[in-house]
Scaffold this motif. Structure first.
Motif, mmCIF file in Angstrom:
data_model
loop_
_atom_site.group_PDB
_atom_site.id
_atom_site.type_symbol
_atom_site.label_atom_id
_atom_site.label_comp_id
_atom_site.label_asym_id
_atom_site.label_seq_id
_atom_site.Cartn_x
_atom_site.Cartn_y
_atom_site.Cartn_z
ATOM 1 N N SER A 194 -34.139 -42.910 14.049
ATOM 2 C CA SER A 194 -34.848 -44.177 14.169
ATOM 3 C C SER A 194 -36.365 -43.988 14.186
ATOM 4 O O SER A 194 -37.110 -44.923 14.423
ATOM 5 N N GLN A 195 -36.824 -42.750 13.890
ATOM 6 C CA GLN A 195 -38.268 -42.507 14.054
ATOM 7 C C GLN A 195 -39.131 -43.266 13.050
ATOM 8 O O GLN A 195 -40.312 -43.457 13.289
ATOM 9 N N ARG A 196 -38.547 -43.687 11.930
ATOM 10 C CA ARG A 196 -39.362 -44.434 10.957
ATOM 11 C C ARG A 196 -38.960 -45.915 10.895
ATOM 12 O O ARG A 196 -39.253 -46.589 9.935
ATOM 13 N N ASN A 197 -38.238 -46.370 11.918
ATOM 14 C CA ASN A 197 -37.760 -47.754 11.914
ATOM 15 C C ASN A 197 -38.863 -48.768 11.657
ATOM 16 O O ASN A 197 -38.643 -49.800 11.043
ATOM 17 N N ASP A 198 -40.053 -48.471 12.152
ATOM 18 C CA ASP A 198 -41.129 -49.462 12.020
ATOM 19 C C ASP A 198 -41.959 -49.239 10.761
ATOM 20 O O ASP A 198 -42.955 -49.913 10.556
ATOM 21 N N GLU A 199 -41.531 -48.292 9.899
ATOM 22 C CA GLU A 199 -42.368 -48.001 8.735
ATOM 23 C C GLU A 199 -41.783 -48.508 7.426
ATOM 24 O O GLU A 199 -42.473 -48.556 6.420
ATOM 25 N N ALA A 200 -40.490 -48.801 7.426
ATOM 26 C CA ALA A 200 -39.889 -49.266 6.176
ATOM 27 C C ALA A 200 -38.836 -50.322 6.484
ATOM 28 O O ALA A 200 -38.299 -50.356 7.597
ATOM 29 N N SER A 201 -38.544 -51.173 5.522
ATOM 30 C CA SER A 201 -37.496 -52.173 5.722
ATOM 31 C C SER A 201 -36.145 -51.509 5.466
ATOM 32 O O SER A 201 -36.057 -50.441 4.839
#
Lengths: 292, 363, 256
Positions: free
Chosen positions: C92-99
């Motif tokens: 979940s480390q890139r959850n806020d970086e891509a849809s």
């Protein structure tokens, strides 16, 4: 310096102050939601006989499997053979304590702390101000004084809670109110139900009761225990009404692990709540940072 | 007339290793040894591992008096009988610097003055402390705290480097017994040795000449009066609350105690572990109230306790100037710097000085 | 007999293996508790009801979600084990970086999946969680302590002390002072600091300590040569949900 250090190291091994004594729960009374009063007696007869304390002192209570908690004693040392603790269910250890039943055995060490200066209160008026669970240590003082009534002058008890539901020792206090030798004034934050109305002298805060006290401030000692937020306002109101700050004593609580000045958690400014307190003169509250 | 001093002997440096070998035969020997680039106190099997000239160890020798994790009691839930199988062992700690000896004397006061802790006393009685002289580095400020030289009566032997020999001061009967046991390695004091010993004091003092030292005159009062100083906020901003400063401190003693039951619920261990006032949970009471709610409050508390609390409780400063808290701080917060900023200087307005320091940091 | 369940959602099963590695403890437990459900370790499993259910892995598909909701209904206590279950984990480390669409496209291209997937999330986003035992993998001693406490009706106690505590007390030289990026000062201890002891900076696998000072740690990383973006990415690896919304430059001063 050299001498005092040598002395420290040349002592014989002392009795272990960390080792508690066994005590059995003889009675449990539900006082209010999440508030229970536990009665204990020591299993060892010698300990039970010699055990003594001062109102305002506390014990370290071992809740089996859960750990130790500091609890102020709410019974009076004038009543022998047992002692009582009032405990609110609030954390992981008190939750376990609240599940215990009469007959269960716990371990207790203490008493610890300085307690109220009952000796110097003698021959004076005493004004006792309790808020919420702060009634517990002050109940000890009330009964101490009432059991040695002739040593004290006039006594007032002011007690404030949220609502009637949270009043502790209801029946006991009702009977106190009928007595001639102690004046009781009770207040509630909100007066809504008929029970509230029957109980409360006023709807409002403890500070509003203070001006109703008819005592000569210079001949009065004041004992206060309640939620920390209340101290500032109560202190101010007391000073406004002329009570000398050297004669006002407040009881404070902190996190504690040892009760004997070794664990450090209870530091208030430069003092330890466990050995230098938990009863502090109001003067300290002005000089010790983070006290209130 | 023969020159004769009973409270001291001379150990020629060529005899040092025989002395250490002799000590190791008497009791388990703890001494400074190398670990990576640093030095640590450790039990030694081979005396050639011992480092004689070191500046500071990561942790003070405190860990051999009060272990960082210890089982206080075991109790059975059936009958709540509390027992402990703790038994102190004989040990010799060699190579303790003056600041750490002062640190131990502070712990002695904390643990033994009021409500003495029998366990600490037992360990102390069975421990022999042998100090050694040292020269300061940039983090040391023991000259300010008055702990640059050993005094008091809590150590047993102290070795001062006087060139070709060590001047060995005898601090206790236990120390004297060791000397008697290893008599062949020592010689009596000559007048010249005493002169060299006195000169070593001057030499150490001179080494501080160009160092930044805090002025600790009336420090308790200063910290009480400067309680609201913006310096606390500014320094605390950088503080990570990691607790390194207290964990490496020779005088910190706070601990937390927890009861650990076994699976059956038959026996419970009461475990105590070292903790730090810099951790938020330290002042958290059941119900969720933090008595030290902000980083500033926690940061300031350490200074307050060292310089106001200890003097009130045990009549000594709680800081021995060993410099560990500054040397080990990941954020490079310096105790000396904070104290100097609190005191202020005549040269610049305190506000200006503060601005410059913070500007200097962001570069 | 106390019924214990151990189940896995989306994750590597490392935490379940670690539980199996608690041989001494499991040996003592067998006979006193019933491992009713532990598919990783046994063939016969019963998912009917539990006193304590340990759940590993993050919630990433509708299957995970349904199983978790079902497990919650059937268990008196639910304990999240491992960083995936507690915070969402590395996935979940890139959850806020891509849809989600972008992510699916990058991994699966045009292949249609026959299950519903969503961004990996911690158990607490779906159900009430009683206790969290983070770590990648979880710490064996903490697992044993938690089981022992819960069997005795006592809540386990985990103060969120930073990793520096255990690192310093084991006399490890500070890696940050040597210029090695380390998350010790902002991470929750309990692991015994094995990484720093072998010279590897703490990766923060156990998540945040109480009130971490991210501003200062980011500034230290930049002092030792990391770019700001790399510093933030470094912090984000294991923290999942607990770091999203990190505002750099906010004072973080208030501790309570």
């Amino acid at each position: 310096m050299k001498k005092s250090l040598e002395k420290l190291l040349n002592k014989p091994l002392p009795v272990d102050p960390f080792k508690p004594q066994r005590a059995v729960i003889t009675d449990i009374e539900e006082l209010a939601p999440d508030h229970k009063k536990f009665t204990f007696s020591f299993l060892d007869e010698g300990v039970a006989k010699s055990w003594d304390y001062i109102p305002g002192q506390f014990v370290m209570l071992t809740v089996p499997k859960a750990g130790e908690i500091p609890i102020s004693i709410c019974s009076s040392p004038t009543r022998k053979g047992f002692f009582e603790l009032t405990v609110r269910k609030v954390g992981r250890k008190t939750k376990v304590l609240h599940q215990l039943k009469p007959g269960d055995v716990v371990a207790v060490r203490g008493p610890y702390g300085n307690g109220f200066p009952v000796g110097i209160m003698e021959n004076h008026n005493v004004l006792i101000i309790a808020g919420g669970l702060g009634m517990a240590p002050l109940r000890s003082l009330v009964w101490y004084i009432l059991d040695r009534r002739n040593r004290f002058k006039e006594i007032y008890l002011l007690y404030g809670t949220r609502s009637y539901e949270f009043v502790l020792y209801k029946e006991e206090l009702r009977r106190l109110k009928e007595r001639e030798d102690i004046k009781c004034l009770f207040c509630l934050d909100r007066v809504e139900t008929p029970e509230d109305r029957e109980w409360a002298d006023i709807e409002g805060l403890l500070t509003e009761l203070i001006p109703q006290v008819k005592l000569k401030p210079s001949e009065t000692y004041v004992a206060v225990c309640g939620p920390p937020v209340a101290y500032k306002f109560i202190g101010k109101e007391l000073l406004k009404n002329g009570y000398p700050e050297s004669q006002i004593f407040v009881s404070l609580e902190r996190k504690m692990e040892c009760g004997i000045g070794k664990c450090g958690h209870c530091q208030i400014g430069y003092k330890f709540a466990c050995v230098d307190g938990p009863i502090f003169p109001l003067w300290d509250t002005k000089n010790l940072p983070e006290m209130l | 007339m023969e020159f004769h001093i009973e409270r001291a002997k001379v150990l020629p440096k060529s005899n040092l290793w025989s002395f250490l070998e002799g000590l190791k035969k008497i009791s388990p020997l703890i001494a400074p040894v190398k670990r990576g680039n640093k030095t640590v106190f450790s039990e030694v099997n081979d005396i050639s591992d011992i480092i004689i000239n070191y500046t500071r160890t990561i942790l003070p020798p405190k860990k051999f008096l009060v272990p960082y994790r210890r089982v206080r009691f075991t109790y059975s839930t059936d009958n709540l009988s509390f027992s402990s199988n703790f038994k102190a062992r004989d040990q010799i700690i060699f190579g303790i610097h003056s600041c750490d000896l002062h640190g131990i004397s502070i712990l002695d006061s904390v643990y033994l003055k009021e409500n003495p802790d029998p366990r600490y006393l037992e360990v102390r009685k069975k421990t022999v402390l042998i100090g050694i002289s040292c020269m300061p580095d940039d983090y040391c400020f023991c000259l300010s705290t008055g702990t640059a030289f050993p005094d008091g009566a809590n150590w047993d032997l102290f070795l001062t480097d006087i060139g070709a020999d060590y001047f060995v001061s005898i601090g206790s009967p236990k120390g004297d017994e060791l000397i008697i046991e290893l008599k062949r390695l020592f010689r009596d004091i000559e007048r010249e040795d005493l002169e060299l010993y006195k000169r070593s004091t001057r030499k150490k003092k001179e080494a501080f000449k160009n160092k930044k030292l805090p002025d600790l005159e009336r420090i308790s009062q200063l910290i009480e009066l400067e309680y609201e100083s913006p310096v606390w906020d500014e320094e605390a901003k950088r503080c990570l609350s990691c607790g390194t400063c207290t964990n490496v401190c020779p005088t910190c003693f706070c601990y937390t105690s927890i009861d650990v039951p076994d699976f059956e619920g038959k026996t419970v261990k009461r475990v105590e572990f070292t903790t730090s006032c810099q951790y938020p949970y330290y002042s958290l009471v059941a119900g969720g109230h933090y008595f030290k709610p902000t980083r500033t409050a926690r940061f300031r508390h350490r200074y307050y306790h060292k310089f106001v609390g200890y003097p009130y409780q045990i009549e000594k400063l709680g800081c021995v100037g060993c410099g560990r808290c500054s040397a080990e701080c990941p954020a490079k917060i310096s105790m000396v710097e904070t104290l100097i900023r609190l005191r202020g200087t005549d040269e610049k307005e305190p506000g200006k000085a503060a601005e410059q320091t913070s500007a200097g940091r962001s570069l | 007999m106390v019924r214990i369940g151990i189940m896995g959602l989306t994750g590597c099963s490392g935490c379940q293996c670690e539980i199996l590695n608690c041989e001494d403890a499991i040996g003592k437990l067998i006979g006193k508790v019933e491992f009713a459900y532990f598919p990783l370790a046994q063939d016969v499993n019963d998912f009917s009801e539990f006193d304590i259910l340990f759940v590993e892995g993050s919630v990433s598909t509708n299957l995970d979600r349904e199983k978790l909701i079902e497990g919650r209904k059937r268990s008196k206590l639910l304990v999240a084990v491992g960083t995936c279950a507690c915070y969402g984990g590395v996935q979940s480390q890139r959850n806020d970086e891509a849809s989600l669409d972008e992510m699916l496209k990058a991994v699966y291209g045009d292949t249609k999946l026959d299950l519903e997937v969503f961004k990996p999330m911690p158990l607490s986003d779906v159900v009430d969680v009683d206790y969290e035992l983070p770590g990648c993998p979880l710490d064996k001693r903490q697992f044993v302590y938690t089981v022992a406490s819960l069997l005795n009706g006592v809540e386990p106690f985990f103060p969120k002390i930073p990793v520096c505590h255990e690192c310093k007390l084991s006399e490890t030289d500070c890696l940050l002072l040597k210029g090695i990026p380390c998350q010790g000062p902002v991470s929750f201890s309990g692991c015994g600091a094995p990484c720093t002891a072998s010279g590897v900076g703490c990766q923060g696998c156990r998540g945040n300590c109480d009130f971490p000072n991210f501003d200062e740690i980011l500034s230290i990383y930049q002092d030792i040569g990391l770019s700001f973006d790399d510093s933030v990415k470094f912090l984000k690896v294991f923290r999942g949900k607990t770091i999203s919304g990190l505002k750099v430059g906010s004072s973080n001063e208030k501790g309570a």
